[in-house]
Design an enzyme around this catalytic site. Structure first.
Site, PDB file in Angstrom:
ATOM      1  N   CYS A  96      38.383 -15.418  28.603  1.00 41.79           N
ATOM      2  CA  CYS A  96      39.644 -16.226  28.738  1.00 41.79           C
ATOM      3  C   CYS A  96      40.339 -15.932  30.061  1.00 41.79           C
ATOM      4  CB  CYS A  96      40.554 -16.001  27.605  1.00 41.79           C
ATOM      5  SG  CYS A  96      40.610 -14.196  27.506  1.00 41.79           S
ATOM      6  N   GLU A 134      46.462 -16.263  21.223  1.00 41.96           N
ATOM      7  CA  GLU A 134      45.739 -16.089  22.497  1.00 41.96           C
ATOM      8  C   GLU A 134      44.736 -16.938  22.662  1.00 41.96           C
ATOM      9  OE1 GLU A 134      46.696 -13.827  24.247  1.00 41.96           O
ATOM     10  OE2 GLU A 134      47.710 -12.155  23.301  1.00 41.96           O
TER      11      GLU A 134
HETATM   12  P1  NAD Z   1      36.930 -21.224  18.753  1.00 41.39           P
HETATM   13  O1  NAD Z   1      38.647 -21.902  18.827  1.00 41.39           O
HETATM   14  O2  NAD Z   1      35.918 -22.269  18.351  1.00 41.39           O
HETATM   15  O3  NAD Z   1      37.081 -20.013  17.562  1.00 41.39           O
HETATM   16  C1  NAD Z   1      37.863 -19.095  17.283  1.00 41.39           C
HETATM   17  C2  NAD Z   1      37.892 -18.559  15.766  1.00 41.39           C
HETATM   18  O4  NAD Z   1      38.699 -19.586  15.046  1.00 41.39           O
HETATM   19  C3  NAD Z   1      36.547 -18.427  15.212  1.00 41.39           C
HETATM   20  O5  NAD Z   1      36.679 -17.169  14.492  1.00 41.39           O
HETATM   21  C4  NAD Z   1      36.434 -19.481  14.146  1.00 41.39           C
HETATM   22  O6  NAD Z   1      35.637 -19.524  13.265  1.00 41.39           O
HETATM   23  C5  NAD Z   1      37.706 -19.797  13.951  1.00 41.39           C
HETATM   24  N1  NAD Z   1      38.190 -21.218  13.534  1.00 41.39           N
HETATM   25  C6  NAD Z   1      37.398 -22.388  13.930  1.00 41.39           C
HETATM   26  N2  NAD Z   1      38.217 -23.532  13.414  1.00 41.39           N
HETATM   27  C7  NAD Z   1      39.302 -22.888  12.425  1.00 41.39           C
HETATM   28  C8  NAD Z   1      40.589 -23.450  11.659  1.00 41.39           C
HETATM   29  N3  NAD Z   1      40.331 -24.937  11.437  1.00 41.39           N
HETATM   30  N4  NAD Z   1      41.039 -22.663  11.109  1.00 41.39           N
HETATM   31  C9  NAD Z   1      41.229 -21.397  11.427  1.00 41.39           C
HETATM   32  N5  NAD Z   1      39.980 -20.564  12.194  1.00 41.39           N
HETATM   33  C10 NAD Z   1      39.145 -21.493  12.701  1.00 41.39           C
HETATM   34  O7  NAD Z   1      36.972 -20.382  19.973  1.00 41.39           O
HETATM   35  P2  NAD Z   1      35.457 -19.666  20.479  1.00 41.39           P
HETATM   36  O8  NAD Z   1      34.618 -20.569  21.158  1.00 41.39           O
HETATM   37  O9  NAD Z   1      35.134 -18.512  19.655  1.00 41.39           O
HETATM   38  O10 NAD Z   1      36.119 -18.792  21.792  1.00 41.39           O
HETATM   39  C11 NAD Z   1      36.372 -19.770  22.990  1.00 41.39           C
HETATM   40  C12 NAD Z   1      37.921 -19.579  23.210  1.00 41.39           C
HETATM   41  O11 NAD Z   1      38.599 -18.238  23.089  1.00 41.39           O
HETATM   42  C13 NAD Z   1      38.066 -20.183  24.690  1.00 41.39           C
HETATM   43  O12 NAD Z   1      39.068 -20.888  24.834  1.00 41.39           O
HETATM   44  C14 NAD Z   1      38.810 -18.788  25.540  1.00 41.39           C
HETATM   45  O13 NAD Z   1      39.692 -18.855  26.563  1.00 41.39           O
HETATM   46  C15 NAD Z   1      39.642 -18.364  24.181  1.00 41.39           C
HETATM   47  N6  NAD Z   1      39.949 -16.801  24.127  1.00 41.39           N
HETATM   48  C16 NAD Z   1      41.210 -16.479  24.590  1.00 41.39           C
HETATM   49  C17 NAD Z   1      41.697 -15.279  24.646  1.00 41.39           C
HETATM   50  C18 NAD Z   1      42.901 -14.729  24.894  1.00 41.39           C
HETATM   51  O14 NAD Z   1      43.398 -13.649  24.820  1.00 41.39           O
HETATM   52  N7  NAD Z   1      43.640 -15.549  25.533  1.00 41.39           N
HETATM   53  C19 NAD Z   1      40.681 -14.102  24.389  1.00 41.39           C
HETATM   54  C20 NAD Z   1      39.352 -14.684  24.209  1.00 41.39           C
HETATM   55  C21 NAD Z   1      39.395 -15.750  23.941  1.00 41.39           C
END
Ligand code: NAD
Length: 509
Positions: free
Chosen positions: A299, A265
């Site tokens: 999102c 997602e």
């Molecule tokens: P992010 O990608 O920075 O982090 C998301 C999660 O991934 C966090 O828990 C982080 O600690 C973890 N993470 C970071 N690097 C990683 C790695 N190498 N391996 C595994 N896990 C890792 O995202 P964010 O800034 O927390 O959230 C914002 C983003 O999320 C936006 O792009 C938004 O559109 C998206 N989002 C999408 C949905 C959806 O349903 N499509 C819903 C909510 C948010």
């Protein structure tokens, strides 16, 4: 110093100033990195959470594996009953948890409570599912043969979630995974670690009260380090990842390399199209909520607003006026419509984004400034863009910047909608049936969520939620999303006394 005592509702949720951020299936622990929970309204530190070490992660996985047989053996409706009790516990804590979401993320209380309501709703849905989840019976071509599909749990499910929906996304995954018979490990976002600890406590309490294996849920707070352990761990057949496309791409590659499954997602870049025959007032309200809600950090937030040229000037004027009336302030205060950005990093995205937008021909109509003071407040911004294909429009800026653009022909507007790499949500405002069915049909919007006369954000849990293209292709929540948390066995049973082969093949010994 911590501002913990300022917020009495934190104690109601069992939180302390210093918290363990790892529940290993048997006990609370946490000897890893320390994560500070910061209030984005004033950047005061509220509390701290001690994350998991790789060793604690390993204990948690082992405890989950030990508990697997007991959890799987429970009849499905019994697991449904547990999820029903969990829903009631969330009802009890809705006000406190809603305020915590608001405090830690920066979204207004109504939206914080809305997130908890989503958990309650998914509990109800998962409980119902526990009495109706079934497979097909398929006619066999062979005499005295019976063919059926049996759905079995995957085992361990890893959930990695983002900061902007720190409780609901976990809820969607955990409740469905749990009734399906899986045990879940959760790694929440480090900057919303209090939300993760609070939700885990609520669920563990219910498991304990029912004398069931607590390892049905483990929590390992951490950053990319713990996330990567989960992603590379073959013991997790499914990783459900919510976050940016950038990180999602890494997760996808690593999990598919080991032939695991993913639910992804990822980022959105959502569009709303206002046709010549649209109800302008509805379009105005929907656009404001979708673009300003959660300070543009959903999102499904509205990024691109395409207005038919016949309505452009009038709607533009109304929008600018509406934006000027939006109350920006402390999200815990009633009356506030827009809270702060979640972090200082988000402020940089806003500033850098605006610079690039202007370089690419964008004209700021309202907003555009970082507000003075200790918090992460920015002005919700509207930018007029002459070129709907400008390179910046291909990217998701996760901040409250709305682009408005003109179009003349619906086919052209649909092409613009579909021209970005993301494919999460899109809306059309029209009262024309031909437009409506063109929009929802094969030559219409290419997103996972396709709305008419409502905005792109604020989905209900009964439908499958997710998107196409760089949004990752995952589906969560309602409809038949549960199938992703299970493996399908096609079972053919011979109850006769001979062995006819399929396709009439003869193999006489
Ligand atoms: P992010 O990608 O920075 O982090 C998301 C999660 O991934 C966090 O828990 C982080 O600690 C973890 N993470 C970071 N690097 C990683 C790695 N190498 N391996 C595994 N896990 C890792 O995202 P964010 O800034 O927390 O959230 C914002 C983003 O999320 C936006 O792009 C938004 O559109 C998206 N989002 C999408 C949905 C959806 O349903 N499509 C819903 C909510 C948010």
């Amino acid at each position: 110093t911590f501002a913990f005592e300022k917020y009495p509702f934190l104690k109601e949720l069992g939180l302390q100033q210093t918290n363990h951020g790892c529940f290993d299936g048997e006990k609370w622990t946490g000897n890893g990195k320390t994560f500070l929970s910061v209030n984005p309204t004033n950047n005061e530190v509220i509390a701290e959470v001690k994350g998991a070490t790789p060793e604690e992660y390993e204990v948690a996985v082992q405890n989950m594996n030990k508990a697997k047989a007991e959890w799987v053996k429970l009849p499905l409706p019994r697991r449904g009953e547990i999820v029903r009790q969990i829903g009631d516990a969330f009802r009890k804590h809705k006000a406190a948890l809603g305020r915590l979401v608001s405090l830690e993320v920066g979204k207004i209380v109504a939206e914080g409570e809305g997130e908890v309501q989503e958990i309650i709703d998914i509990c109800d849905m998962a409980c119902g599912l526990s009495r109706s989840l079934n497979g097909q019976i398929i006619p066999s071509e062979r005499p005295d043969h019976f063919m059926m599909e049996q759905w079995n749990p995957l085992g361990l499910v890893g959930v990695i979630s983002a900061f902007n929906f720190p409780t609901a996304v976990f809820g969607w995954n955990f409740m469905i995974a749990a009734v399906c018979g899986n045990l879940t490990m959760w790694k929440g976002s480090p900057s919303t670690s209090l939300c993760s600890v609070a939700c885990t406590k609520i669920i563990i309490d219910i498991l304990e009260q029912n004398n069931l294996p607590k390892a049905a849920l483990t929590l390992c707070m951490g950053e990319a380090d713990i996330g990567n352990l989960m992603v590379e761990d073959k013991r997790f057949p499914l990783i459900s990842f919510t976050g940016s496309t950038q990180v999602g791409r890494i997760v996808s590659e690593k999990v598919s390399k080991r032939f695991g499954k993913t639910i992804l997602e990822l980022g959105g870049n959502n569009c709303l199209i206002v046709c010549e025959d649209a109800n302008e007032e509805l379009a105005l309200k929907a656009s404001c909520f979708a673009a300003v809600g959660t300070c543009g950090q959903r999102c499904t937030s509205l990024r691109r607003l395409l207005i038919h040229s016949s309505k452009y000037e009038s709607l533009k004027e109304k929008l600018v006026k509406a934006y000027k009336s939006v109350v920006v302030g402390d999200p815990l205060n009633s009356g506030t419509l827009c809270g702060p950005l979640h972090s200082k990093a988000q402020i940089k995205i806003y500033e850098d984004g605006l610079k690039k937008i202007q370089e690419q021909g964008g004209k700021i109509l309202t907003g555009g400034k970082v507000m003075d003071g200790p918090g992460n407040f920015v002005e919700p911004t509207i930018v007029e863009m002459a070129n709907p294909y400008a390179p910046i429009l291909q990217h998701e800026l996760f901040v409250p910047i709305l682009y408005i653009m003109k179009f003349d022909d619906l086919d052209e507007a649909i092409a613009i909608n579909n021209s970005v790499p993301q494919g999460l949500s899109a809306s059309l405002f029209t009262s024309n049936l031909q437009n409506l069915f063109k929009w929802t049909g094969p030559l219409g919007a290419d997103t996972g969520i396709v709305n008419v006369n409502i905005g792109p954000s604020g989905a209900e849990i009964g439908g499958a939620f997710g998107g196409e293209k760089e949004t990752g292709g995952g589906r969560e929540s309602g409809s038949d999303s549960w199938k992703q948390y299970m493996r399908r066995s096609t079972c053919t049973v011979n109850f006769g006394k001979s062995l006819p082969l399929a396709q009439g093949i003869k193999f006489d010994l």
